[in-house]
Write an enzyme that holds these catalytic residues in place. Structure first.
Site, PDB file in Angstrom:
ATOM      1  N   ARG A  27       1.330   6.500  10.836  1.00 16.04           N
ATOM      2  CA  ARG A  27       2.442   5.678  10.335  1.00 16.04           C
ATOM      3  C   ARG A  27       3.785   6.287  10.734  1.00 16.04           C
ATOM      4  NH1 ARG A  27       1.396   5.435   4.223  1.00 16.04           N
ATOM      5  NH2 ARG A  27       3.232   4.116   4.132  1.00 16.04           N
ATOM      6  N   LYS A  73      11.827   4.589  -0.261  1.00 14.98           N
ATOM      7  CA  LYS A  73      12.395   3.239  -0.260  1.00 14.98           C
ATOM      8  C   LYS A  73      11.905   2.429  -1.466  1.00 14.98           C
ATOM      9  CE  LYS A  73      10.937   1.928   3.860  1.00 14.98           C
ATOM     10  NZ  LYS A  73      10.199   3.118   4.291  1.00 14.98           N
ATOM     11  N   ARG A  91       1.353  11.062  -2.826  1.00 14.77           N
ATOM     12  CA  ARG A  91       1.770   9.856  -3.552  1.00 14.77           C
ATOM     13  C   ARG A  91       0.564   9.161  -4.179  1.00 14.77           C
ATOM     14  NH1 ARG A  91       5.367   5.353  -0.569  1.00 14.77           N
ATOM     15  NH2 ARG A  91       3.492   4.847   0.610  1.00 14.77           N
ATOM     16  N   ARG A 105      10.732  -4.079  10.631  1.00 16.64           N
ATOM     17  CA  ARG A 105      10.122  -2.846  11.115  1.00 16.64           C
ATOM     18  C   ARG A 105      10.122  -2.777  12.641  1.00 16.64           C
ATOM     19  NH1 ARG A 105       7.131  -1.501   6.418  1.00 16.64           N
ATOM     20  NH2 ARG A 105       5.697   0.155   6.486  1.00 16.64           N
ATOM     21  N   ARG A 151      -3.254   5.072  -2.135  1.00 13.12           N
ATOM     22  CA  ARG A 151      -3.345   3.986  -1.158  1.00 13.12           C
ATOM     23  C   ARG A 151      -4.178   4.456   0.026  1.00 13.12           C
ATOM     24  NH1 ARG A 151       2.708   1.828  -0.035  1.00 13.12           N
ATOM     25  NH2 ARG A 151       1.867   1.870   2.067  1.00 13.12           N
TER      26      ARG A 151
HETATM   27  P1  AMP Z   1       4.662  -0.232   3.336  1.00 11.41           P
HETATM   28  O1  AMP Z   1       4.184  -0.454   1.952  1.00 11.41           O
HETATM   29  O2  AMP Z   1       6.010  -0.834   3.594  1.00 11.41           O
HETATM   30  O3  AMP Z   1       4.563   1.203   3.785  1.00 11.41           O
HETATM   31  O4  AMP Z   1       3.659  -1.046   4.285  1.00 11.41           O
HETATM   32  C1  AMP Z   1       2.280  -0.744   4.339  1.00 11.41           C
HETATM   33  C2  AMP Z   1       1.681  -1.300   5.625  1.00 11.41           C
HETATM   34  O5  AMP Z   1       1.852  -2.727   5.658  1.00 11.41           O
HETATM   35  C3  AMP Z   1       2.335  -0.817   6.908  1.00 11.41           C
HETATM   36  O6  AMP Z   1       1.813   0.428   7.347  1.00 11.41           O
HETATM   37  C4  AMP Z   1       1.989  -1.952   7.870  1.00 11.41           C
HETATM   38  O7  AMP Z   1       0.633  -1.900   8.260  1.00 11.41           O
HETATM   39  C5  AMP Z   1       2.151  -3.165   6.973  1.00 11.41           C
HETATM   40  N1  AMP Z   1       3.551  -3.668   6.979  1.00 11.41           N
HETATM   41  C6  AMP Z   1       4.423  -3.711   5.929  1.00 11.41           C
HETATM   42  N2  AMP Z   1       5.590  -4.244   6.293  1.00 11.41           N
HETATM   43  C7  AMP Z   1       5.476  -4.540   7.607  1.00 11.41           C
HETATM   44  C8  AMP Z   1       6.356  -5.089   8.575  1.00 11.41           C
HETATM   45  N3  AMP Z   1       7.623  -5.448   8.261  1.00 11.41           N
HETATM   46  N4  AMP Z   1       5.896  -5.237   9.840  1.00 11.41           N
HETATM   47  C9  AMP Z   1       4.647  -4.907  10.186  1.00 11.41           C
HETATM   48  N5  AMP Z   1       3.760  -4.369   9.334  1.00 11.41           N
HETATM   49  C10 AMP Z   1       4.165  -4.182   8.048  1.00 11.41           C
END
Ligand code: AMP
Length: 223
Positions: free
Chosen positions: A171, A13, A127, A88, A160
Site C-alpha cells: 500500500r 486521515k 492499527r 488516489r 483489517r
Molecule cells: P483506505 O481505507 O482509504 O485505506 O482504503 C482501503 C483500500 O480500498 C485501498 O487500499 C484500496 O484498495 C481501496 N480504495 C479506497 N479508496 C480508493 C480510491 N480512491 N481509489 C482506489 N482504491 C481505493
C-alpha cells in the site's frame, strides 16, 4: 467547506476526518469505508473490489469515480464534504474536478498530512478497527479499555486484512507511485496545504483546524 485529506495510508486521515467533519458539520466521504461496507454486504461492487483491497492495490478508477459521483448526488453534500482516501490517482482527481465544476462546488482546500513512511508502517500494523462503527485504535498508543471491544459501541475490534505487514508495504508503494503525484496536481492549482501528522491526535487536529479555519466562509463554529 469542501475538503480533501491527502497523506499516505496510516497518516491518520481517518482519525482526523472524524473530528473535522464533526466540527464543520459536513459528511465524511471515505471511499475505503464505502468499499468495505460493500464487501460486508456482499454487493457486486464489493466482490469486485475485494481482491484489489486484499492485495493493497487500488480499485479501478472507473469503479471509484462512479461511486463518488453517486455519493455527491446525495443531498447532505450541499453542506460541503470531506474526502478521505479519495482521490488516489491523477485520473480520479481530474474526474473530481470535472464533477465539482459541473456542480459549481469547487474544492476549498487539500490538506496533506505529512509523515515518514517508516513511521506509518508501524502505525498501520498496530492499527485495530471496530468492525461495527469503524472507530480506530492502536495496540500500543491507543488501545481499547476492554480487550477486543470498542469503547464506543462494544463492537468487535479486528485487524483489517490490508493492515497485515506484507500488504502494508505494498500500500505504501502504491501510494508513492500512484497517489503522491496528486500533490503536484493540487499544488499547481494553489490548493495544497501541509501539516505535520507527527504528535498526538489532538496536536494534529489543532494544526488541521488552524489551517482549515482560514478557508471557512460559513461563519460556523470553526472560528
Ligand atoms: P483506505 O481505507 O482509504 O485505506 O482504503 C482501503 C483500500 O480500498 C485501498 O487500499 C484500496 O484498495 C481501496 N480504495 C479506497 N479508496 C480508493 C480510491 N480512491 N481509489 C482506489 N482504491 C481505493
Amino acid at each position: 467547506m469542501r475538503i480533501i485529506l491527502l497523506g499516505p495510508p496510516g497518516a491518520g486521515k481517518g482519525t482526523q476526518a472524524v473530528r473535522l467533519v464533526e466540527r464543520w458539520s459536513i459528511p465524511h466521504i471515505s471511499t475505503g469505508d464505502i468499499l468495505r461496507a460493500n464487501v460486508r454486504e456482499g454487493t457486486t461492487l464489493g466482490t469486485e473490489a475485494k481482491r484489489f483491497m486484499d492485495a493493497g492495490e487500488l480499485v479501478p478508477d472507473e469503479v471509484i469515480i462512479g461511486m463518488v459521483g453517486d455519493r455527491l448526488g446525495e443531498p447532505d453534500t450541499a453542506a460541503g464534504f470531506l474526502f478521505d482516501g479519495f482521490p488516489r490517482t491523477v485520473p480520479q482527481a481530474k474526474a473530481l474536478e470535472t464533477l465539482v465544476n459541473e456542480l459549481d462546488t469547487p474544492i476549498d482546500v487539500v490538506l496533506r498530512l505529512v509523515v515518514d513512511h517508516a513511521d506509518v508502517a508501524e502505525r498501520l500494523t498496530g492499527r485495530r478497527t471496530c468492525s461495527d462503527c469503524g472507530r480506530i485504535f492502536h495496540v500500543l498508543t491507543d488501545p481499547p479499555s476492554a480487550e477486543g471491544r470498542c469503547d464506543d459501541c462494544d463492537g468487535e475490534i479486528v485487524q483489517r486484512d490490508d493492515d497485515r505487514e506484507e500488504v502494508v508495504l505494498n500500500r505504501l508503494e502504491v501510494h508513492r507511485t500512484q497517489t503522491a503525484p496528486l500533490e503536484h496536481f493540487y499544488f499547481e492549482r494553489g490548493l495544497l496545504r501541509d501539516i505535520s501528522a507527527v504528535g498526538t491526535v489532538d496536536e494534529v487536529t489543532q494544526r488541521a483546524v488552524e489551517v482549515l479555519a482560514e478557508y471557512d466562509r460559513s461563519g460556523g463554529d470553526a472560528a
